[in-house]
Design a protein around this motif. Structure first.
Motif, PDB file in Angstrom:
ATOM      1  N   GLY A  84     -30.907 -12.074 -38.333  1.00 31.04           N
ATOM      2  CA  GLY A  84     -29.881 -13.123 -37.962  1.00 31.04           C
ATOM      3  C   GLY A  84     -29.227 -12.044 -37.524  1.00 31.04           C
ATOM      4  N   ILE A  85     -28.232 -10.839 -38.434  1.00 34.50           N
ATOM      5  CA  ILE A  85     -26.890 -10.311 -37.961  1.00 34.50           C
ATOM      6  C   ILE A  85     -26.574  -9.917 -36.896  1.00 34.50           C
ATOM      7  CG2 ILE A  85     -27.046  -8.207 -39.132  1.00 34.50           C
ATOM      8  CD1 ILE A  85     -24.744  -8.693 -40.902  1.00 34.50           C
ATOM      9  N   GLU A  86     -25.457 -10.010 -36.461  1.00 32.66           N
ATOM     10  CA  GLU A  86     -24.991  -8.869 -35.370  1.00 32.66           C
ATOM     11  C   GLU A  86     -23.878  -8.275 -35.656  1.00 32.66           C
ATOM     12  OE1 GLU A  86     -22.853  -9.537 -30.509  1.00 32.66           O
ATOM     13  OE2 GLU A  86     -24.663 -11.295 -31.203  1.00 32.66           O
ATOM     14  N   ILE A  87     -24.241  -6.716 -35.671  1.00 30.40           N
ATOM     15  CA  ILE A  87     -22.412  -5.766 -36.093  1.00 30.40           C
ATOM     16  C   ILE A  87     -21.943  -6.030 -34.680  1.00 30.40           C
ATOM     17  CG2 ILE A  87     -21.969  -4.173 -37.257  1.00 30.40           C
ATOM     18  CD1 ILE A  87     -23.850  -5.473 -38.830  1.00 30.40           C
ATOM     19  N   VAL A  88     -20.379  -5.566 -35.022  1.00 33.16           N
ATOM     20  CA  VAL A  88     -19.140  -5.734 -34.048  1.00 33.16           C
ATOM     21  C   VAL A  88     -19.279  -4.875 -33.732  1.00 33.16           C
ATOM     22  CG1 VAL A  88     -19.434  -8.127 -32.946  1.00 33.16           C
ATOM     23  CG2 VAL A  88     -18.026  -7.268 -34.596  1.00 33.16           C
ATOM     24  N   GLU A  89     -18.670  -4.018 -32.375  1.00 33.64           N
ATOM     25  CA  GLU A  89     -18.166  -2.419 -32.762  1.00 33.64           C
ATOM     26  C   GLU A  89     -16.152  -2.971 -33.000  1.00 33.64           C
ATOM     27  OE1 GLU A  89     -18.490   0.547 -33.105  1.00 33.64           O
ATOM     28  OE2 GLU A  89     -20.859   0.028 -33.578  1.00 33.64           O
ATOM     29  N   LYS A  90     -15.515  -2.383 -33.785  1.00 30.11           N
ATOM     30  CA  LYS A  90     -14.035  -1.905 -33.316  1.00 30.11           C
ATOM     31  C   LYS A  90     -13.533  -1.257 -32.603  1.00 30.11           C
ATOM     32  CE  LYS A  90     -13.316  -2.804 -38.148  1.00 30.11           C
ATOM     33  NZ  LYS A  90     -14.741  -2.732 -38.783  1.00 30.11           N
ATOM     34  N   ALA A  91     -12.064  -1.166 -32.489  1.00 34.43           N
ATOM     35  CA  ALA A  91     -11.278  -0.492 -31.638  1.00 34.43           C
ATOM     36  C   ALA A  91     -11.167   0.686 -32.367  1.00 34.43           C
ATOM     37  CB  ALA A  91     -10.342  -1.292 -31.060  1.00 34.43           C
ATOM     38  N   ARG A  92     -10.654   0.699 -34.089  1.00 34.21           N
ATOM     39  CA  ARG A  92     -10.742   1.897 -35.265  1.00 34.21           C
ATOM     40  C   ARG A  92     -11.448   1.065 -36.482  1.00 34.21           C
ATOM     41  NH1 ARG A  92      -5.800  -0.476 -32.794  1.00 34.21           N
ATOM     42  NH2 ARG A  92      -5.225  -1.871 -34.313  1.00 34.21           N
ATOM     43  N   PRO A  93     -12.618   1.327 -36.093  1.00 31.86           N
ATOM     44  CA  PRO A  93     -13.210   1.041 -37.021  1.00 31.86           C
ATOM     45  C   PRO A  93     -12.939   1.677 -38.342  1.00 31.86           C
ATOM     46  CG  PRO A  93     -14.722   2.755 -35.878  1.00 31.86           C
ATOM     47  CD  PRO A  93     -12.979   2.519 -35.391  1.00 31.86           C
ATOM     48  N   ASP A  94     -12.370   2.446 -38.764  1.00 30.72           N
ATOM     49  CA  ASP A  94     -11.946   3.031 -40.051  1.00 30.72           C
ATOM     50  C   ASP A  94     -10.642   3.527 -40.384  1.00 30.72           C
ATOM     51  OD1 ASP A  94     -12.054   4.842 -38.880  1.00 30.72           O
ATOM     52  OD2 ASP A  94     -12.935   6.666 -39.571  1.00 30.72           O
ATOM     53  N   GLU A  95      -9.668   2.735 -39.738  1.00 26.43           N
ATOM     54  CA  GLU A  95      -8.434   2.976 -40.085  1.00 26.43           C
ATOM     55  C   GLU A  95      -8.482   2.088 -41.489  1.00 26.43           C
ATOM     56  OE1 GLU A  95      -5.146   3.088 -36.648  1.00 26.43           O
ATOM     57  OE2 GLU A  95      -5.130   0.061 -37.573  1.00 26.43           O
ATOM     58  N   CYS A  96      -7.239   2.634 -41.913  1.00 24.94           N
ATOM     59  CA  CYS A  96      -6.684   1.897 -43.486  1.00 24.94           C
ATOM     60  C   CYS A  96      -6.170   0.183 -43.113  1.00 24.94           C
ATOM     61  CB  CYS A  96      -5.916   2.460 -43.899  1.00 24.94           C
ATOM     62  SG  CYS A  96      -5.441   2.111 -45.569  1.00 24.94           S
ATOM     63  N   CYS A  97      -6.771  -0.535 -43.836  1.00 25.04           N
ATOM     64  CA  CYS A  97      -6.149  -1.654 -43.408  1.00 25.04           C
ATOM     65  C   CYS A  97      -5.052  -1.809 -44.765  1.00 25.04           C
ATOM     66  CB  CYS A  97      -6.963  -2.921 -44.405  1.00 25.04           C
ATOM     67  SG  CYS A  97      -7.552  -2.805 -46.350  1.00 25.04           S
ATOM     68  N   GLY A  98      -4.457  -1.269 -45.284  1.00 26.09           N
ATOM     69  CA  GLY A  98      -2.603  -1.075 -45.553  1.00 26.09           C
ATOM     70  C   GLY A  98      -2.841  -1.363 -46.745  1.00 26.09           C
ATOM     71  N   PHE A  99      -3.698  -2.326 -47.760  1.00 24.07           N
ATOM     72  CA  PHE A  99      -4.197  -2.660 -48.542  1.00 24.07           C
ATOM     73  C   PHE A  99      -3.466  -1.614 -50.020  1.00 24.07           C
ATOM     74  CE2 PHE A  99      -6.533  -2.457 -53.272  1.00 24.07           C
ATOM     75  CZ  PHE A  99      -6.091  -3.391 -53.542  1.00 24.07           C
ATOM     76  N   GLY A 100      -4.695  -0.386 -50.601  1.00 26.65           N
ATOM     77  CA  GLY A 100      -3.837   0.548 -50.672  1.00 26.65           C
ATOM     78  C   GLY A 100      -3.837   0.910 -52.285  1.00 26.65           C
ATOM     79  N   GLY A 101      -4.084  -0.118 -53.427  1.00 30.46           N
ATOM     80  CA  GLY A 101      -3.841  -0.002 -54.183  1.00 30.46           C
ATOM     81  C   GLY A 101      -2.119  -0.482 -54.554  1.00 30.46           C
ATOM     82  N   THR A 102      -1.602   0.029 -54.702  1.00 32.15           N
ATOM     83  CA  THR A 102      -0.089  -0.131 -55.819  1.00 32.15           C
ATOM     84  C   THR A 102       0.919   0.248 -53.987  1.00 32.15           C
ATOM     85  OG1 THR A 102       0.148   2.665 -56.430  1.00 32.15           O
ATOM     86  CG2 THR A 102      -0.222   1.049 -57.744  1.00 32.15           C
ATOM     87  N   PHE A 103       0.113   0.667 -53.133  1.00 31.54           N
ATOM     88  CA  PHE A 103       0.283   1.309 -51.953  1.00 31.54           C
ATOM     89  C   PHE A 103       1.135  -0.507 -51.704  1.00 31.54           C
ATOM     90  CE2 PHE A 103       0.778   0.863 -47.189  1.00 31.54           C
ATOM     91  CZ  PHE A 103       1.508   2.257 -47.078  1.00 31.54           C
ATOM     92  N   SER A 104       0.951  -0.684 -51.544  1.00 32.02           N
ATOM     93  CA  SER A 104       1.066  -2.550 -50.774  1.00 32.02           C
ATOM     94  C   SER A 104       1.953  -3.745 -51.417  1.00 32.02           C
ATOM     95  CB  SER A 104      -0.502  -3.586 -50.936  1.00 32.02           C
ATOM     96  OG  SER A 104      -0.634  -3.823 -52.291  1.00 32.02           O
ATOM     97  N   VAL A 105       1.546  -2.981 -52.864  1.00 29.61           N
ATOM     98  CA  VAL A 105       3.169  -2.768 -53.732  1.00 29.61           C
ATOM     99  C   VAL A 105       4.732  -2.266 -53.322  1.00 29.61           C
ATOM    100  CG1 VAL A 105       4.050  -3.109 -55.949  1.00 29.61           C
ATOM    101  CG2 VAL A 105       1.634  -3.455 -55.902  1.00 29.61           C
ATOM    102  N   PHE A 106       4.575  -1.493 -53.353  1.00 29.31           N
ATOM    103  CA  PHE A 106       5.590  -0.974 -53.317  1.00 29.31           C
ATOM    104  C   PHE A 106       6.294  -0.130 -51.767  1.00 29.31           C
ATOM    105  CE2 PHE A 106       3.993   1.698 -57.361  1.00 29.31           C
ATOM    106  CZ  PHE A 106       4.938   1.125 -58.163  1.00 29.31           C
ATOM    107  N   GLU A 107       5.277  -0.801 -50.654  1.00 29.08           N
ATOM    108  CA  GLU A 107       5.664  -0.788 -49.445  1.00 29.08           C
ATOM    109  C   GLU A 107       5.093  -1.561 -48.773  1.00 29.08           C
ATOM    110  OE1 GLU A 107       7.348   1.894 -47.505  1.00 29.08           O
ATOM    111  OE2 GLU A 107       7.549   3.187 -49.101  1.00 29.08           O
ATOM    112  N   PRO A 108       5.833  -2.577 -49.311  1.00 22.83           N
ATOM    113  CA  PRO A 108       5.044  -4.273 -48.754  1.00 22.83           C
ATOM    114  C   PRO A 108       5.076  -4.268 -47.123  1.00 22.83           C
ATOM    115  CG  PRO A 108       6.886  -4.554 -50.381  1.00 22.83           C
ATOM    116  CD  PRO A 108       7.118  -2.980 -49.701  1.00 22.83           C
ATOM    117  N   ALA A 109       6.048  -4.318 -46.330  1.00 25.44           N
ATOM    118  CA  ALA A 109       6.190  -4.133 -44.975  1.00 25.44           C
ATOM    119  C   ALA A 109       5.591  -3.267 -43.875  1.00 25.44           C
ATOM    120  CB  ALA A 109       7.838  -3.592 -45.104  1.00 25.44           C
TER     121      ALA A 109
END
Length: 247
Positions: A165-190
């Motif tokens: 039953g699952i339907e996989i949908v396609e994103k425009a940028r499927p492998d772009e980083c989400c910005g979490f990056g461990g400590t990156f999200s702390v030192f570069e929050p914006a």
């Protein structure tokens, strides 16, 4: 086959249901993994922060804890990547090298070691956008990376497509980083927040109801971004979906 389950500290604290789903899923395939009660961290937070030398004791403890197992399975691409490629502060004894080589992320273990052909108990009749965590995709080879222009493949999608039953949908940028990056999200929050907002908007524009990933860390970040934007997204770890989680 002597299998041990390693549950990362952030999953233990924030997403314990992911550890439970991983345990139940392995048991469905006839594997009853050992869970060493004295396990702690793999050392990734310290290494991400640049404190490599300070991670040595934690890494040594990890190696001692899991030395007697044929496979160490972890539901986190970033932790598997840390152990296999960055657990270098500890002395590289034969035991340490063996533990590093035998550590597998859950998708890898199901896809490459068990060669799972079906999940007959699983049904998930929803539109799903899959998030490729950077450590899993580019670090341990979960799939093809767009910048390399290689033949496309995806181990997690191979598994998810076996769910009824699952339907996989396609994103425009499927492998772009989400910005979490461990400590990156702390030192570069914006910057991190902007990347996270771009990612969750991409999920929504694809028509997804759910975001599924092999890494809860990225999903925690994206869930926060989606909540603040008022976007109607839901999030599930791939272990939960493959184990038969309902909506």
């Amino acid at each position: 086959m002597r299998v041990s389950l390693f549950v990362p500290c952030y999953i233990d604290v924030f997403e314990p249901q992911v550890g439970i789903a991983t345990l139940e899923l392995l048991r469905r395939f006839g594997i009853d993994p050992t869970y060493p009660l004295d396990q702690t961290c793999c050392g990734q937070p310290m290494v991400n922060a640049g404190c490599h030398a300070e991670a040595a004791a934690t890494e040594a403890h990890f190696a001692r804890t899991f030395a007697d197992f044929d496979y160490i399975v972890v539901p986190s691409g970033s932790c598997a990547h840390q152990v296999r490629y960055h657990m270098t502060a500890v002395e590289q004894t034969e035991e340490v090298r063996a533990v590093r080589a035998r550590t597998y992320e859950l998708v890898e273990f199901l896809h490459d070691i068990l060669s799972v052909a079906a999940f007959p108990w699983a049904e998930f009749p929803h539109k799903v956008s899959y998030h490729n965590n950077c450590s899993a995709l580019r670090g341990i080879g979960h799939g093809s990376a767009s910048e390399l222009r290689e033949a496309p493949f995806s181990k997690p999608l191979d598994l998810l497509r076996k769910v009824k039953g699952i339907e996989i949908v396609e994103k425009a940028r499927p492998d772009e980083c989400c910005g979490f990056g461990g400590t990156f999200s702390v030192f570069e929050p914006a910057v991190s927040v902007k990347m996270g907002q771009d990612k969750v908007r991409d999920h929504v524009q694809s028509g997804a109801e759910y975001v599924v990933s092999a890494d809860s860390s990225c999903m925690l970040h994206q869930k926060g971004c989606a909540t603040r934007l008022g976007l109607p997204l839901k999030f599930r770890h791939i272990a939960e979906v493959l184990n038969g989680a309902s909506a």
